[in-house]
Design a protein around this motif. Sequence first.
Motif, short mmCIF file in Angstrom:
data_model
loop_
_atom_site.label_atom_id
_atom_site.label_comp_id
_atom_site.label_asym_id
_atom_site.label_seq_id
_atom_site.Cartn_x
_atom_site.Cartn_y
_atom_site.Cartn_z
N HIS A 454 -40.51 -51.07 107.18
CA HIS A 454 -40.78 -52.28 107.95
C HIS A 454 -40.00 -53.47 107.39
CE1 HIS A 454 -43.95 -50.19 110.12
NE2 HIS A 454 -44.46 -49.78 108.95
N VAL A 455 -39.86 -53.52 106.07
CA VAL A 455 -39.08 -54.60 105.47
C VAL A 455 -37.62 -54.50 105.90
CG1 VAL A 455 -38.27 -55.60 103.30
CG2 VAL A 455 -40.63 -54.79 103.49
N MET A 456 -37.06 -53.29 105.83
CA MET A 456 -35.66 -53.12 106.19
C MET A 456 -35.42 -53.33 107.68
SD MET A 456 -34.31 -52.81 103.36
CE MET A 456 -32.65 -52.63 104.00
N GLU A 457 -36.42 -53.03 108.50
CA GLU A 457 -36.31 -53.31 109.92
C GLU A 457 -36.16 -54.81 110.16
OE1 GLU A 457 -36.35 -51.68 113.13
OE2 GLU A 457 -35.46 -50.22 111.75
N ALA A 458 -36.90 -55.60 109.39
CA ALA A 458 -36.80 -57.06 109.52
C ALA A 458 -35.41 -57.55 109.10
CB ALA A 458 -37.88 -57.73 108.68
N VAL A 459 -34.86 -56.94 108.05
CA VAL A 459 -33.52 -57.32 107.58
C VAL A 459 -32.48 -56.97 108.63
CG1 VAL A 459 -31.75 -56.91 105.83
CG2 VAL A 459 -34.16 -57.08 105.15
N VAL A 460 -32.58 -55.75 109.19
CA VAL A 460 -31.61 -55.32 110.20
C VAL A 460 -31.70 -56.20 111.44
CG1 VAL A 460 -31.02 -53.45 111.78
CG2 VAL A 460 -31.53 -52.95 109.38
N GLN A 461 -32.91 -56.50 111.85
CA GLN A 461 -33.09 -57.35 113.03
C GLN A 461 -32.50 -58.73 112.80
OE1 GLN A 461 -37.12 -57.53 114.41
NE2 GLN A 461 -36.67 -58.97 116.07
N MET A 462 -32.63 -59.24 111.58
CA MET A 462 -32.10 -60.57 111.26
C MET A 462 -30.58 -60.61 111.42
SD MET A 462 -32.36 -62.70 107.66
CE MET A 462 -31.67 -61.32 106.74
N ILE A 463 -29.87 -59.61 110.90
CA ILE A 463 -28.40 -59.66 110.95
C ILE A 463 -27.85 -59.24 112.30
CG2 ILE A 463 -28.29 -59.20 108.47
CD1 ILE A 463 -27.32 -56.37 109.15
N GLN A 464 -28.70 -58.66 113.17
CA GLN A 464 -28.24 -58.24 114.49
C GLN A 464 -28.47 -59.29 115.57
OE1 GLN A 464 -30.12 -54.39 115.12
NE2 GLN A 464 -28.20 -53.33 114.60
N GLU A 465 -29.15 -60.36 115.22
CA GLU A 465 -29.36 -61.41 116.21
C GLU A 465 -28.03 -62.05 116.58
OE1 GLU A 465 -32.15 -64.14 114.60
OE2 GLU A 465 -33.87 -62.79 114.78
N GLU A 466 -27.87 -62.38 117.85
CA GLU A 466 -26.61 -62.92 118.33
C GLU A 466 -26.26 -64.25 117.69
OE1 GLU A 466 -26.54 -63.10 122.53
OE2 GLU A 466 -26.66 -60.92 122.82
N ASP A 467 -27.27 -65.05 117.39
CA ASP A 467 -27.02 -66.37 116.81
C ASP A 467 -27.19 -66.37 115.29
OD1 ASP A 467 -29.71 -65.89 116.92
OD2 ASP A 467 -30.27 -67.92 117.56
N CYS A 468 -27.12 -65.20 114.67
CA CYS A 468 -27.25 -65.12 113.21
C CYS A 468 -26.06 -65.80 112.54
CB CYS A 468 -27.34 -63.66 112.77
SG CYS A 468 -27.47 -63.44 110.98
N VAL A 469 -26.33 -66.62 111.53
CA VAL A 469 -25.27 -67.34 110.82
C VAL A 469 -25.13 -66.85 109.38
CG1 VAL A 469 -25.52 -69.40 112.24
CG2 VAL A 469 -26.86 -69.19 110.13
N LEU A 470 -25.91 -65.85 109.00
CA LEU A 470 -25.91 -65.37 107.62
C LEU A 470 -24.55 -64.77 107.27
CD1 LEU A 470 -27.98 -65.15 105.27
CD2 LEU A 470 -28.31 -62.77 105.96
#
Length: 704
Positions: A454-470
């Motif tokens: 579940h933690v890694m799912e949150a990480v993957v979802q974060m970097i896959q967002e279209e407006d991600c700036v990370l």
Amino acid sequence: MLCLTVCDRVYTYYTTHEENSSHEVDTMVLSLCTALKNIFPSVPLTRHIIRKVEIQPPKRMQQLEELERATLGGTRDMGPCGGFSTQYMCMCDYHALPYREEVAWDVDTIYLSHDTRELYLHDFDYLEQKDLIPIISALEYNTWFRKLRASHSKLSHEAIERILHVVSKSLSLEEIYLDNIGAKAEFANKLSLALLSNSNIPLQKLDLSHNPLEDKGAIHISNPIGRQAKGLSHLNLSHCGLTGKGVNMLAHSLSVNKYMCQTLTFLNLAGNSLRDDVNNLYNFLAQPNTLKTLDLSATECAIDALFGALLRGCTSSLAQLILSRNSFGSKKSREMLPSFKQYFTSTLALKTLTFSQCKLPSDALKNVLLGLACNENISEVDLDLSSNHLGATGAQILESCIHGVRCLAALDISDNGLETQLGPVVAAISKNKSIKKLNIGRNLNSIKSKHVYHVMEAVVQMIQEEDCVLESLFINDSRLKTDLHNLLNALGSNHCLQNLDISGNYMGDSGARLLAKALQINSKLQFISYDRNNVTLQGYSDIAYALQSNYSVKFLPFPVHDAMLCMKTAPERTENIMRRIQDILYRNVSPMKYSNGQAFRLQQGFLLSSTQQQVDRLVLQTGEVVRTLRRSGSDLGGSNSLQWVEGLIADADNSKQVGVGAGFLKLFILALVEVMFITLSLSFLLHLYIFLNFYLSTEHLRCF
């Protein structure tokens, strides 16, 4: 009679009663002074080199005065680095030590090529200690070198004495770095006397860190600091064994010097014990000042009193505040909260805030985040909250507050035992579109495997967002093993990450294979750290193959730990694979290879200056763009302009031997402007910006 005192030695000459003896003495005086002036051309002769002159009759002093006036403001070439080699030769003779040609070559060639004004004794560590004495002594009347560095060196007593002598005589030393040389309180006393005896030294930076000076040494050094004519800009006394007594005396000197509040920008007292009363330090910090960097890490200072002082005097300029390894007590935290939060709300210049290993209480964490969230005057802040054992309570505060802290550009919450709570925290961080660098490593070591997903799912979802700036993600030392696979799969289509640290996760060859597949289609990643992952030769072979079609990855730190294990089983194959990887990285870093040897070279026995090297770079870059435009085959009406630019490039290349005049620069810039508008080339815009910025800064365009 002629009596000269030179370098604490007295030389006396008497005339005979012959008729022509007076003329011979006049000739001797003139020849002697001329020789000294040739060796030390930029230092006043009768005030600094010959400190005491007695001549009978006194009218002979006119010769010295006339010589001084004749050479004052002269433009005679002094030789490389202010004539250092000649001065070094004289000092070798003075100290009866052998002249080392290698020393002269190093300074005349290497130092000059880098245009450095810092003499670093470590560059001569191949010599015996006694051979350092004339090198140090040559700085006494040399005005080229502005900095003396003897960091991390074990110097003999004689070498240290020469350093002190140079400090007492020099007219040009602006920066002195004597950190970690084993200096004690006695040395601090002698250094203090040397500084006090030389009112002409333009000292700006002093570093005595990592020396056991203790309070006695701090008290000695406080005296010249309080009397420094124009103040200091940099003072480093970290890890010197100081306590409140020594720091109070030092801070008092900073306060009584009327220039310090206007000049001091860097103060480092880390590693000293400030648990006792240090009101003088807080009083200095409470005055309006220009401090930009303050390091009080591992000092056990009173946080409440500190932030009260910072709020009054350090809100306008302080950009870097380092308070790591200072404990927060619960009682103190309640007392400090008003000024604590108010400082973060009021600061106007903060860029780096470090609270690593502080056992940050939940109330303090909340006030830091809320204070920064309310501050609309700062941006691009780097916040380090690592190793604070925040746990579940801290995770809840982060989850509720972090999305509103829009001034953050980098956040480090590694090693905080967040475990299962890391998932919601990452989800909250993903809502903050200002954070470009995130470190969440060492938070999952104690978590059960079923919760890692579940933690890694949150990480993957974060970097896959279209407006991600990370842009940078550090998830190192988390022992993820196969749980890392989802993240590796997501890298293929990722469009934001440039830096990734997945070291210490034991992903094995299966993880290396997934990383290799991602690299074949990813065009954003530039830096990947992947050591300590139990990768074998098969995994490295897959990565090497994938890199052949990847032109964006430029840095892969050598996997020392895993590669050593591979070397034990198949050394030759390991070496071949690692060489392939390094060759590909070199290709990516240097996509344009210039075989004509134009950049950074010696030409016909003399060195290119830094200005000429800058022109060299611009010529190469602009030439490559012109060739690219010609290869494209598009005709936008710019053929004549391209030919004109090529002609000017050739002229620029030929002009490096004689310098570049302002008229030629004007033509070159006009050519760039015309080609820029014809081709609409973004690369030309960049080159023009660099070119103008450089030459405006060096005042080459003043005549335009």
